[in-house]
Design a protein around this motif. Sequence first.
Motif, PDB file in Angstrom:
ATOM      1  N   GLY A 157       0.928  -1.050  -0.064  1.00 46.27           N
ATOM      2  CA  GLY A 157       0.158   0.108  -0.011  1.00 46.27           C
ATOM      3  C   GLY A 157       0.772   1.310   0.118  1.00 46.27           C
ATOM      4  N   GLN A 158       0.132   2.200  -0.016  1.00 47.62           N
ATOM      5  CA  GLN A 158       0.842   3.617  -0.138  1.00 47.62           C
ATOM      6  C   GLN A 158       1.742   3.818   1.289  1.00 47.62           C
ATOM      7  N   GLN A 159       2.796   4.257   1.348  1.00 49.92           N
ATOM      8  CA  GLN A 159       3.562   4.456   2.359  1.00 49.92           C
ATOM      9  C   GLN A 159       4.268   5.997   2.299  1.00 49.92           C
ATOM     10  N   LEU A 160       4.275   6.572   3.583  1.00 46.28           N
ATOM     11  CA  LEU A 160       4.787   7.838   3.846  1.00 46.28           C
ATOM     12  C   LEU A 160       6.130   7.834   4.655  1.00 46.28           C
ATOM     13  N   ASN A 161       7.021   8.683   4.125  1.00 51.54           N
ATOM     14  CA  ASN A 161       8.321   8.407   5.117  1.00 51.54           C
ATOM     15  C   ASN A 161       8.527   9.680   5.736  1.00 51.54           C
ATOM     16  N   GLY A 214       5.215  20.154  -1.977  1.00 51.73           N
ATOM     17  CA  GLY A 214       6.051  19.980  -2.916  1.00 51.73           C
ATOM     18  C   GLY A 214       5.591  20.035  -4.313  1.00 51.73           C
ATOM     19  N   ILE A 215       6.383  20.526  -5.056  1.00 53.91           N
ATOM     20  CA  ILE A 215       6.319  20.727  -6.532  1.00 53.91           C
ATOM     21  C   ILE A 215       6.105  19.523  -7.395  1.00 53.91           C
ATOM     22  N   THR A 216       6.598  18.269  -6.838  1.00 56.10           N
ATOM     23  CA  THR A 216       6.731  17.157  -7.384  1.00 56.10           C
ATOM     24  C   THR A 216       5.354  16.344  -6.972  1.00 56.10           C
ATOM     25  N   ARG A 217       4.644  16.753  -6.131  1.00 53.73           N
ATOM     26  CA  ARG A 217       3.483  16.344  -5.385  1.00 53.73           C
ATOM     27  C   ARG A 217       3.798  15.091  -4.693  1.00 53.73           C
ATOM     28  N   LYS A 218       5.056  14.758  -4.438  1.00 55.40           N
ATOM     29  CA  LYS A 218       5.484  13.621  -3.677  1.00 55.40           C
ATOM     30  C   LYS A 218       5.994  13.930  -2.376  1.00 55.40           C
ATOM     31  N   ASP A 219       6.015  15.305  -1.842  1.00 55.36           N
ATOM     32  CA  ASP A 219       6.551  15.411  -0.626  1.00 55.36           C
ATOM     33  C   ASP A 219       6.030  16.834   0.253  1.00 55.36           C
ATOM     34  N   SER A 220       6.158  16.938   1.376  1.00 58.66           N
ATOM     35  CA  SER A 220       5.584  18.220   2.045  1.00 58.66           C
ATOM     36  C   SER A 220       6.566  18.555   3.170  1.00 58.66           C
ATOM     37  N   PHE A 221       6.603  19.695   3.547  1.00 61.24           N
ATOM     38  CA  PHE A 221       7.465  19.805   4.970  1.00 61.24           C
ATOM     39  C   PHE A 221       6.467  20.785   5.765  1.00 61.24           C
ATOM     40  N   LEU A 222       6.848  20.685   7.062  1.00 63.33           N
ATOM     41  CA  LEU A 222       6.036  21.646   8.134  1.00 63.33           C
ATOM     42  C   LEU A 222       7.262  22.252   8.902  1.00 63.33           C
ATOM     43  N   SER A 255       7.077  10.724  -0.312  1.00 58.66           N
ATOM     44  CA  SER A 255       6.313   9.481  -0.828  1.00 58.66           C
ATOM     45  C   SER A 255       6.758   9.178  -2.175  1.00 58.66           C
ATOM     46  N   SER A 256       6.558   7.778  -2.691  1.00 53.84           N
ATOM     47  CA  SER A 256       7.004   7.412  -3.757  1.00 53.84           C
ATOM     48  C   SER A 256       5.753   7.928  -4.838  1.00 53.84           C
ATOM     49  N   SER A 257       4.562   7.961  -4.212  1.00 53.49           N
ATOM     50  CA  SER A 257       3.511   8.216  -5.224  1.00 53.49           C
ATOM     51  C   SER A 257       3.076   9.622  -5.089  1.00 53.49           C
TER      52      SER A 257
END
Lengths: 113, 112
Positions: free
Chosen positions: B1-5, B66-74, B25-27
Amino acid sequence: DSGVTQTPKHLITATGQRVTLRCSPRSGDLSVYWYQQSLDQGLQFLIQYYNGEERAKGNILERFSAQQFPDLHSELNLSSLELGDSALYFCASSARDGGSPLHFGNGTRLTVT
Amino acid sequence: GQQLNQSPQSMFIQEGEDVSMNCTSSSIFNTWLWYKQEPGEGPVLLIALYKAGELTSNGRLTAQFGITRKDSFLNISASIPSDVGIYFCAVRSGGSNYKLTFGKGTLLTVNP
């Protein structure tokens, strides 16, 4: 206060038993979601109901079942309990089927001994 | 399934310091969310991000999609003791439901 009410707050029971967790969503919310939180698995989605109908299923075991009643409250039934079922169980609600944020209750802490 | 690191797993900081945590994320996802959980309570939504590149603030909290839609930061600026808690990133699965997948969380401790 999120407006989502979960009872009981704590539950201690023995292996092999069955328990029922109850959730009252925020006033006006039609969707109810159940999540399980454990140390090793984190927050895992179990199941979603919208206006009484099952909408989505996650990693919910066959020993677990849920329903949403006409007054929109929901119950999560856990049977043949195992030690590994010990966890925090959260209910969340949202206004619509999708597109509106989830509001979480304070959870039921289940301990299976 | 989907995994967030999500990283870091935990942080110990002094009051007044700035904090940064991130999630990858890889997705690709179209919605990124940040929640905070305090002891004995359920997760509370802090910030929701709906557009790639979006930068959104909520008081001392700032999050970016994130611009790639695969990441975010806080980021949390000028931390205070009540910032203590577990911070989770989450993504919304597609379709008509609002099923969320959560990261494993970042435990933040603030020393006064």
